[in-house]
Design a protein around this motif. Structure first.
Motif, PDB file in Angstrom:
ATOM      1  N   MET A 200     -48.789  17.604  22.022  1.00 19.59           N
ATOM      2  CA  MET A 200     -49.379  18.260  20.835  1.00 19.59           C
ATOM      3  C   MET A 200     -50.715  17.579  20.576  1.00 19.59           C
ATOM      4  O   MET A 200     -50.889  16.840  19.610  1.00 19.59           O
ATOM      5  CB  MET A 200     -48.440  18.109  19.628  1.00 19.59           C
ATOM      6  CG  MET A 200     -47.054  18.668  19.872  1.00 19.59           C
ATOM      7  SD  MET A 200     -45.936  18.407  18.476  1.00 19.59           S
ATOM      8  CE  MET A 200     -44.386  18.966  19.213  1.00 19.59           C
ATOM      9  N   TYR A 260     -51.319  18.877  26.195  1.00 17.53           N
ATOM     10  CA  TYR A 260     -50.940  20.255  25.864  1.00 17.53           C
ATOM     11  C   TYR A 260     -51.220  20.522  24.396  1.00 17.53           C
ATOM     12  O   TYR A 260     -51.072  19.630  23.544  1.00 17.53           O
ATOM     13  CB  TYR A 260     -49.421  20.484  26.028  1.00 17.53           C
ATOM     14  CG  TYR A 260     -48.844  20.343  27.400  1.00 17.53           C
ATOM     15  CD1 TYR A 260     -49.632  20.291  28.543  1.00 17.53           C
ATOM     16  CD2 TYR A 260     -47.450  20.272  27.557  1.00 17.53           C
ATOM     17  CE1 TYR A 260     -49.053  20.173  29.806  1.00 17.53           C
ATOM     18  CE2 TYR A 260     -46.860  20.146  28.805  1.00 17.53           C
ATOM     19  CZ  TYR A 260     -47.665  20.095  29.931  1.00 17.53           C
ATOM     20  OH  TYR A 260     -47.079  19.962  31.167  1.00 17.53           O
ATOM     21  N   ASP A 261     -51.560  21.747  24.084  1.00 21.37           N
ATOM     22  CA  ASP A 261     -51.514  22.225  22.703  1.00 21.37           C
ATOM     23  C   ASP A 261     -51.329  23.729  22.756  1.00 21.37           C
ATOM     24  O   ASP A 261     -51.799  24.378  23.692  1.00 21.37           O
ATOM     25  CB  ASP A 261     -52.778  21.868  21.912  1.00 21.37           C
ATOM     26  CG  ASP A 261     -52.492  21.790  20.404  1.00 21.37           C
ATOM     27  OD1 ASP A 261     -52.418  20.674  19.867  1.00 21.37           O
ATOM     28  OD2 ASP A 261     -52.301  22.861  19.779  1.00 21.37           O
ATOM     29  N   LYS A 262     -50.611  24.269  21.772  1.00 19.85           N
ATOM     30  CA  LYS A 262     -50.390  25.718  21.853  1.00 19.85           C
ATOM     31  C   LYS A 262     -51.544  26.510  21.241  1.00 19.85           C
ATOM     32  O   LYS A 262     -51.685  27.697  21.475  1.00 19.85           O
ATOM     33  CB  LYS A 262     -49.054  26.104  21.222  1.00 19.85           C
ATOM     34  CG  LYS A 262     -48.962  25.931  19.723  1.00 19.85           C
ATOM     35  CD  LYS A 262     -47.631  26.487  19.219  1.00 19.85           C
ATOM     36  CE  LYS A 262     -47.662  26.628  17.716  1.00 19.85           C
ATOM     37  NZ  LYS A 262     -46.423  27.189  17.186  1.00 19.85           N
ATOM     38  N   GLN A 287     -53.062  24.968  27.755  1.00 20.43           N
ATOM     39  CA  GLN A 287     -52.528  25.617  26.556  1.00 20.43           C
ATOM     40  C   GLN A 287     -51.043  25.844  26.795  1.00 20.43           C
ATOM     41  O   GLN A 287     -50.654  26.657  27.626  1.00 20.43           O
ATOM     42  CB  GLN A 287     -53.241  26.950  26.298  1.00 20.43           C
ATOM     43  CG  GLN A 287     -52.834  27.531  24.937  1.00 20.43           C
ATOM     44  CD  GLN A 287     -53.390  28.923  24.726  1.00 20.43           C
ATOM     45  OE1 GLN A 287     -54.414  29.278  25.282  1.00 20.43           O
ATOM     46  NE2 GLN A 287     -52.701  29.711  23.917  1.00 20.43           N
ATOM     47  N   GLN A 288     -50.213  25.083  26.099  1.00 22.51           N
ATOM     48  CA  GLN A 288     -48.759  25.149  26.286  1.00 22.51           C
ATOM     49  C   GLN A 288     -48.067  24.928  24.952  1.00 22.51           C
ATOM     50  O   GLN A 288     -48.495  24.084  24.168  1.00 22.51           O
ATOM     51  CB  GLN A 288     -48.307  24.023  27.231  1.00 22.51           C
ATOM     52  CG  GLN A 288     -48.774  24.131  28.658  1.00 22.51           C
ATOM     53  CD  GLN A 288     -47.824  24.936  29.523  1.00 22.51           C
ATOM     54  OE1 GLN A 288     -47.001  25.697  29.003  1.00 22.51           O
ATOM     55  NE2 GLN A 288     -47.936  24.789  30.827  1.00 22.51           N
ATOM     56  N   ASP A 289     -46.970  25.651  24.744  1.00 24.36           N
ATOM     57  CA  ASP A 289     -46.103  25.369  23.599  1.00 24.36           C
ATOM     58  C   ASP A 289     -45.043  24.389  24.093  1.00 24.36           C
ATOM     59  O   ASP A 289     -44.214  24.741  24.936  1.00 24.36           O
ATOM     60  CB  ASP A 289     -45.464  26.678  23.108  1.00 24.36           C
ATOM     61  CG  ASP A 289     -44.526  26.434  21.926  1.00 24.36           C
ATOM     62  OD1 ASP A 289     -44.197  25.251  21.652  1.00 24.36           O
ATOM     63  OD2 ASP A 289     -44.117  27.414  21.280  1.00 24.36           O
ATOM     64  N   SER A 292     -41.442  25.211  25.003  1.00 20.43           N
ATOM     65  CA  SER A 292     -41.051  26.021  26.171  1.00 20.43           C
ATOM     66  C   SER A 292     -41.532  25.368  27.467  1.00 20.43           C
ATOM     67  O   SER A 292     -41.719  26.027  28.479  1.00 20.43           O
ATOM     68  CB  SER A 292     -41.603  27.441  26.038  1.00 20.43           C
ATOM     69  OG  SER A 292     -43.004  27.386  25.884  1.00 20.43           O
TER      70      SER A 292
END
Length: 385
Positions: A200, A260-262, A287-289, A292
């Motif tokens: 995050m 990562y950050d969504k 860009q990742q949540d 998941s």
């Protein structure tokens, strides 16, 4: 030995031990821990090196005089009697910053004003002219520290707080202070010997600081200026030598740092800041949540992050923290995960038992840095091997 003098490095609550270790590793002498500060001895070159290399210091000050103060006259006289003309000329500017813990003085601004008056009056009485005050970019920044009836006057060698590293131009809603990020990484035992993930990453502060630690790059190499560069005794050749020798101690890093950050905006800001810090080859930004994702590296993974706080984002805290615990447990075997939070209630919903809790402050918020060890398979199975 004759050229060594006493200095004080100021830091955040909870970082005194790691700052003392940093100072010893850099070569400081007579290192002694205080509260939110560590005092040490060194020469001018070491003062330059401390400003350049320390990751967990906010400021390096050089005490020049201590005296007793029972009232404002003692303060005025004590300051007036310092030979200010040997530290600055009448054509230069000054600013005064005060910290006061005393029953006799309870107003920091008043103490700063009284100090400034004494300095200006000394110049006026000696030369008929007075130096000007410049709060933004003074030539000499003076720190006053009153503890009960003891007053210490110091020169601030750093200027703007050392957490202003110089690489961060883009920030998100509530960016983490760079010194706090570096301190969390050092407390977590991060040493660049494995892959790293900040799931995050916000504006990328933790991954940048992690890469600088892994490669042993001086913390403030991207900073534009230090206050000591305006001092009369500034030695540019010595500063260049110190900078060069500090950069020569950089090392190769054989793993990868993932960020990562969504939010697409956070990913963009992280890319900008990583680029500014010249660390793009070490940090992979996606860009990742987090909820998941699953672990994408073999071997041990080191994770340090700063989850969003309820104060700044509308979140279902209970669900969010349960999600952190579930994702770690199910998708991140053989991972050491550390994160900071000021929401003690939400922490209960992670559903894992932290193996460590360290009290820190994020700004004014009392927080905990917590550690979760996620084993391959169950913990029981690990002990039976």
């Amino acid at each position: 030995m004759g050229n060594n003098y006493s200095m004080v490095a100021k830091t955040l609550f909870g970082f005194e031990d790691i700052l003392a270790d940093e100072l010893r590793n850099l070569g400081a002498m007579q290192v002694e821990k205080g509260v939110r500060s560590v005092s040490f001895m060194g020469d001018k070159g070491f003062m330059y090196k401390a400003n350049l290399c320390l990751r967990t210091a906010l400021k390096i000050v050089k005490p020049i005089r201590s005296f007793r103060v029972r009232n404002e006259k003692d303060l005025y006289d004590g300051v007036y009697n310092i030979p200010w003309e040997s530290f600055m000329s009448v054509h230069q500017t000054l600013a005064v910053d005060a910290v006061v813990h005393s029953e006799k003085f309870n107003h920091t601004l008043y103490v700063a004003l009284k100090t400034k008056d004494a300095i200006v009056d000394r110049f006026r009485n000696k030369s008929g002219k007075r130096p000007d005050v410049d709060l933004k970019h003074p030539d000499l920044k003076i720190s006053v520290h009153i503890q009960k009836d003891s007053c210490t006057i110091s020169l601030d060698s750093s200027g703007a707080s050392l957490h202003h590293r110089g690489y961060r131009t883009a920030t998100n809603i509530a960016p983490i202070n760079e010194v706090l990020a570096a301190g969390m990484l050092l407390l977590s035992g991060w040493d660049g010997q494995s892959d790293f993930l900040d799931p995050m990453c916000g504006s990328g502060t933790i991954p940048v600081e992690a890469a600088m630690i892994a490669c042993n790059i001086p913390a403030n190499i991207n900073r534009r200026e230090f206050a000591f560069e305006k001092w009369g005794d500034f030695d540019p050749d010595l500063f260049e030598k110190v900078t060069e020798s500090s950069l020569n101690k950089a090392r190769e890093f054989h793993h990868k740092i993932y960020a990562y950050d969504k939010a697409p905006s956070a990913v963009r800001k992280t890319k900008d800041n990583v680029h500014n810090a010249n660390l793009s080859e070490y940090i992979e930004i996606e860009q990742q949540d987090f909820f998941s994702t699953e672990k994408n590296v073999t071997g041990k993974l080191h994770m340090v992050f700063n989850p969003p706080y309820g104060e700044r984002l509308a979140l279902d805290m209970e669900r969010f923290y349960k999600g952190i615990g579930d994702t770690l447990k199910q998708n991140y075997p053989n991972t050491e995960a550390w994160f900071i939070t000021s929401n003690m209630e939400a922490l209960k919903h992670v559903g894992l038992r932290p193996s460590r809790k360290i009290k820190l402050f994020n700004g004014r918020l009392e927080s905990k840095l917590v550690k979760y060890e996620i084993y391959e398979g169950s913990k029981k199975a690990k002990w039976q091997q």
